[in-house]
Design a protein around this motif. Structure first.
Motif, PDB file in Angstrom:
ATOM      1  N   GLU A 154       0.578  -1.013   0.242  1.00  0.00           N
ATOM      2  CA  GLU A 154      -0.014  -0.330   0.142  1.00  0.00           C
ATOM      3  C   GLU A 154       1.089   1.311   0.097  1.00  0.00           C
ATOM      4  N   ASP A 190      -4.103  -2.460  -7.158  1.00  0.00           N
ATOM      5  CA  ASP A 190      -4.414  -2.430  -5.351  1.00  0.00           C
ATOM      6  C   ASP A 190      -2.874  -3.290  -5.016  1.00  0.00           C
ATOM      7  N   SER A 230      -2.244  -5.731  -3.066  1.00  0.00           N
ATOM      8  CA  SER A 230      -1.455  -6.979  -3.363  1.00  0.00           C
ATOM      9  C   SER A 230      -0.111  -6.592  -3.123  1.00  0.00           C
TER      10      SER A 230
END
Length: 331
Positions: free
Chosen positions: A98, A178, A180
């Motif tokens: 993130e 994302d 991930s």
């Protein structure tokens, strides 16, 4: 709002303790700390974070144009040893991934209320000459190649990563889709809805980002540190054997190759060799050899054969006939 912006600035600058720090190393956090140790990197990074987090109005969360400009300045003026580490750091957990996704402040520089069509986004990019050039570089340096070990043209990871980073700060800005850590998928903020008859072309353009083995391998190799000395400085070529060239007789300096005699010498022999004529005797072959070994006396039109000494002149046909007639009359 001020408190939220202060917290966001605190998070991105990497100062103080970070909740993502655990038993596993957070490479993206380490990259942020390394940037803070360099004055230029810290200054330009703080600048784009501040601009991209500045809300203009309740309906406008930031000035996207100024945010893009600040991002371009950061990636253009800061060495890749700092920018690449933040953009392509390897992650083992979601918190690290993130942080990596948030590197370019996607809420301002990347995301929008709706996703435009990818071909429309490409058209906007092509209108701007600099964006068009950066996009062309990306397609050239990150084009998937199945004839190389790394799936990149000439196995050059650095060229692909540089072209990817060069598109950040434009309408075509790509980013991680994302948080991930398992798989790496990047894409511009667009979709192929409403492409009509151009849907296949749109999907192909989008796959250049989302399903590009060259780009994916380059990002993974940089994060893992396995791209060292992998890309050659010059493209490698397969060695090919030069065609065999038959030696031709050298002409004197004062005789041009374009003379009729020089041309006939080469052409006569070449015609026999190239046509591959088969003869019952060695007459034609010996003629070829004799003509190739003929010497030309500089400054004259005389031609002599090698190793040919003075020979007895042959009587002409007319002289032979007269002598025979006289002998017959005498008898």
């Amino acid at each position: 709002m001020i408190l939220a912006n202060a917290f966001c600035l605190f998070f991105f600058l990497g100062t103080g303790a970070d909740p993502a720090v655990s038993a596993k190393s957070n490479h993206c956090l380490d990259a942020a700390k390394a940037c803070n140790l360099n004055d230029n990197c810290k200054k330009l990074r703080s600048s784009y974070i501040s601009i991209c987090n500045r809300q203009i109005s309740p309906t406008e969360r930031c000035n996207r144009r100024k945010c893009h400009k600040a991002l371009r300045q950061f990636f253009d003026r800061v060495p890749g040893e700092y920018t690449y580490r933040m953009l392509f750091c390897s992650c083992q957990d979601q918190a690290c991934a993130e942080r990596r996704r948030q590197t370019i402040l996607p809420s301002c520089s990347y995301e929008d209320k709706e996703k435009p069509n990818c071909l429309d986004l490409r058209t906007l990019c092509r209108i701007d000459h600099l964006c068009r050039s950066r996009l062309a570089d990306f397609h050239a340096n990150c084009r998937a190649s199945y004839q190389t070990l790394t799936s990149c043209p000439t196995d050059n990871y650095q060229a692909c990563l540089g072209s990817y980073a060069g598109m950040i700060g434009f309408e075509i800005t790509p980013n991680y889709v994302d948080s991930s850590p398992a798989g790496i998928v990047v894409s511009p903020w667009c979709s192929c809805r409403g492409s009509g008859n151009l849907e296949e072309e749109c999907e192909k353009f989008l796959r250049d980002f989302t399903e590009n083995p060259c780009l994916r391998n380059a990002i993974q190799a940089f994060g893992n540190g396995t791209d060292v000395n992998l890309s050659p400085k010059n493209p490698s070529f397969q060695a090919t054997q030069a065609p065999r060239v038959e030696k031709t007789p050298s002409l004197p300096d004062d005789l041009s190759d374009s003379t009729s005699l020089g041309t006939s010498v080469i052409t006569t022999c070449t015609s026999v060799q190239e046509q591959g004529l088969k003869t019952n005797s060695s007459k034609e072959l010996s003629m070829c050899f004799t003509e190739l070994t003929t010497n030309i006396i500089p400054g004259s039109n005389k031609v002599i054969r090698p190793n040919s000494g003075p020979r007895r002149a042959r009587p002409s046909a007319a002289l032979t006939a007269v002598s025979f007639l006289m002998l017959k009359l005498a008898l």
